[in-house]
Every structure is written in structure tokens, then in C-alpha cells.
Design an enzyme around this catalytic site. Structure first.
Site, short mmCIF file in Angstrom:
data_model
loop_
_atom_site.label_atom_id
_atom_site.label_comp_id
_atom_site.label_asym_id
_atom_site.label_seq_id
_atom_site.Cartn_x
_atom_site.Cartn_y
_atom_site.Cartn_z
N ASN A 9 43.58 28.49 37.03
CA ASN A 9 42.19 28.22 37.35
C ASN A 9 41.57 27.54 36.16
OD1 ASN A 9 39.75 27.98 38.25
ND2 ASN A 9 39.35 30.17 38.45
N TRP A 10 41.49 26.40 36.29
CA TRP A 10 41.00 25.78 35.16
C TRP A 10 39.41 25.79 34.82
CZ3 TRP A 10 44.20 20.50 34.73
CH2 TRP A 10 45.64 20.85 34.50
N LYS A 11 38.67 26.31 36.10
CA LYS A 11 37.36 26.40 36.19
C LYS A 11 36.86 24.89 35.69
CE LYS A 11 37.73 31.15 35.39
NZ LYS A 11 37.40 32.37 35.06
N HIS A 96 35.78 33.49 44.46
CA HIS A 96 35.87 33.80 42.96
C HIS A 96 34.56 34.71 42.44
CE1 HIS A 96 36.35 33.69 38.69
NE2 HIS A 96 37.57 33.48 38.78
N GLU A 98 33.04 34.30 40.06
CA GLU A 98 31.71 33.40 39.21
C GLU A 98 31.12 32.69 40.41
OE1 GLU A 98 34.60 31.23 36.91
OE2 GLU A 98 34.76 33.36 35.84
N GLU A 168 40.71 40.49 41.15
CA GLU A 168 40.22 40.07 39.77
C GLU A 168 38.92 40.98 39.26
OE1 GLU A 168 41.17 35.84 38.51
OE2 GLU A 168 39.33 35.81 39.54
N GLY A 174 37.83 36.86 31.51
CA GLY A 174 37.33 36.26 30.16
C GLY A 174 36.70 37.05 28.98
N SER A 213 42.18 38.12 32.24
CA SER A 213 42.65 38.16 30.89
C SER A 213 44.14 38.13 30.73
CB SER A 213 41.81 39.36 29.81
OG SER A 213 40.80 38.80 29.61
N GLY A 234 43.03 32.29 34.23
CA GLY A 234 41.95 31.57 33.71
C GLY A 234 42.09 30.81 32.31
N GLY A 235 41.76 31.44 31.13
CA GLY A 235 41.57 30.68 29.91
C GLY A 235 43.02 30.18 29.51
P1 13P Z 1 40.66 34.60 32.36
O1 13P Z 1 42.23 34.60 32.72
O2 13P Z 1 39.91 33.81 31.52
O3 13P Z 1 40.10 36.10 32.32
O4 13P Z 1 40.02 34.42 33.88
C1 13P Z 1 40.56 34.95 35.13
C2 13P Z 1 39.92 34.21 36.16
O5 13P Z 1 38.82 34.14 36.41
C3 13P Z 1 40.91 33.53 37.19
O6 13P Z 1 40.31 33.01 38.15
#
Ligand code: 13P
Length: 251
Positions: A9-11, A96, A98, A168, A174, A213, A234-235
């Protein structure tokens, strides 16, 4: 048998130049070993088309990070599921945390988006998970039960088999804090037991991804747990080598 699935997930990250570089690195570092695993990346909407072309030679599939629940019309700023399918998307992330916390998305809206995504033949990845205060207040199970029952309210057992769930925990997103393999496994087993009550034996075919993470150094232990069927990354998915290392950890 649930084939493992790793999704990046590149956000809201990446200029055109940075995205081209990341896509190029992914296609170069893609190894035959990775073919045993289902892998997808979810770039921002504006990068979907170049991602589609750049990843053509790999088996990496494409997903989007969100969609709306209507087919078309006066919904300024929104994207319809069929538009994503037309671009070559296989997956769409829905609900998600967010989107829920920053943009006020409710379980009810997520359930409508889920219905529309399935109608457009996309595979929805439905995100659920508790916040830090919910966890310390012993509300994790109640939160998960509510999110499953309300976010999946529009589907039957037949449809449930086509859905991917992503657990999640918000406190792990993050933050560098990861659920331990035991903590994650116990949440995943709890989610699967609830799916079993709702949809019967289909529940053993539903993939439940862990997100929060996930990095190359913790991926192997998490992905070895019996109810963890992959990861939503994510990251670490913004770094081609780290992402490929996570994919390899799933093999
Ligand atoms: P991180 O891997 O950066 O913690 O993000 C997880 C995430 O929100 C994937 O959708």
C-alpha cells in the site's frame, strides 16, 4: 488451501519520477521465487496506468487504495470501481484506518463500497483493527466483531469467499511497533472464528492479511503463523528491495 498474498500500500507517496524508479526496481529485482506468491501493489490513482505498463513482465498485480460505492455520476473527486477494473486493477483496499479516522468513513459506507467493488469484479481488501486505547481498554474483540459484522453487512457466504480481510491494528501502523506473531495470530484466529460463525466452512478459504510495520526482519515469523495468510505493507513497500525481501519471506 489459501495462497499467500503480499500487498504493497503505497499510500499518498511518490512523484512521477520516484514512482518510475520504484516500478523499474521492482521489475528488475523480481525473481522467479516470487512467482509462488500472489503479489500486488496499490499506487496512488494517478500512477495506476504507468504501474500497469511497468509491471507487465512480472506477475505483480495492481490494486487501488480506495473507490466509491456508485457506478457513475455527480460525485466530484470520486473514482468508480469499474474505472479501476478498466485500468487493470485486481484489488481495491477498502476501509483502511486512515480513511476511517481522517476521512470519517463508517462501516456502513465500507459495506456499500464492498458491494460495488464485488459487482465490478474487483477483489476487495477490507481493513479492520483496533486503536491503542481500544486495545488497552480490552475492547479489541468487540471492535473486530463490530467491524466485521457491519463492514460485511451487504454480502453473503458466496461473496465472502471473494473478499480478503486485512487485520491492521492502528497502533502498529507506521509506528515501528508490530504485533508479536502470537498477538497477530490470536487476532487472526478470532476473526476467522467469527467468519466461520457467519459464513460456515467458506471461512477457511478467506485470506486474512496482517498489516502494521511489517518489515523484512519480522515478516518471516509473522507469515509463519497458521492464520496469517499474507501482509498489507505500508512503508516497507516503498523500497523495492525491502518489499521483495518480504515477498521472499512468504515463500
Ligand atoms: P506500515 O507498514 O507503514 O505500518 O503501514 C501499514 C498499512 O497501513 C498498510 O495498509
Amino acid at each position: 488451501m489459501r495462497p499467500k498474498l503480499i500487498v504493497g500500500n503505497w499510500k499518498m507517496n511518490g512523484t512521477l519520477k520516484e514512482t518510475r524508479k520504484l516500478l523499474f526496481q521492482l521489475s528488475v529485482e523480481w525473481t522467479p521465487k516470487c512467482h509462488d506468491i500472489e503479489v500486488a501493489v496499490c499506487p496512488p490513482f494517478t500512477m495506476l496506468l504507468i504501474a500497469k505498463h511497468a509491471l507487465d513482465e512480472t506477475s505483480i498485480k495492481l490494486g487501488a487504495q480506495n473507490c466509491y460505492c456508485e457506478e457513475k455520476g455527480a460525485f466530484t473527486g470520486e473514482i468508480a470501481p469499474a474505472m479501476l477494473a478498466e485500468l487493470g486493477c485486481t484489488y481495491v483496499i477498502l476501509g483502511h484506518s486512515e480513511r476511517r479516522t481522517i476521512f470519517g468513513e463508517t462501516d456502513n459506507l465500507v459495506s456499500k463500497k464492498l458491494r460495488s467493488a464485488l459487482d465490478a469484479k474487483l477483489t476487495p481488501i477490507i481493513c479492520i483493527g483496533e486503536s491503542e486505547s481500544e486495545r488497552t481498554g480490552n475492547e479489541t474483540e468487540a471492535v473486530l466483531l463490530r467491524q466485521i459484522s457491519e463492514s460485511l453487512a451487504t454480502i453473503n457466504a458466496n461473496d465472502a469467499a471473494k473478499v480478503v480481510i486485512a487485520y491492521e491494528p492502528i497502533w502498529a501502523i507506521g509506528t515501528g511497533k508490530t504485533a508479536t506473531p502470537d498477538e497477530a495470530q490470536s487476532a487472526h484466529a478470532f476473526i476467522r472464528a467469527d467468519l466461520q460463525k457467519k459464513y460456515g466452512s467458506i471461512a477457511s478459504d478467506i485470506r486474512i492479511l496482517y498489516g502494521g510495520s511489517v518489515k523484512p526482519d519480522n515478516a518471516r515469523a509473522l507469515l509463519a503463523e497458521p492464520d496469517i495468510d499474507g501482509g498489507l505493507i505500508g512503508g516497507a513497500s516503498l523500497d523495492a528491495s525491502a518489499f521483495i525481501a518480504i515477498v521472499e519471506a512468504a515463500t
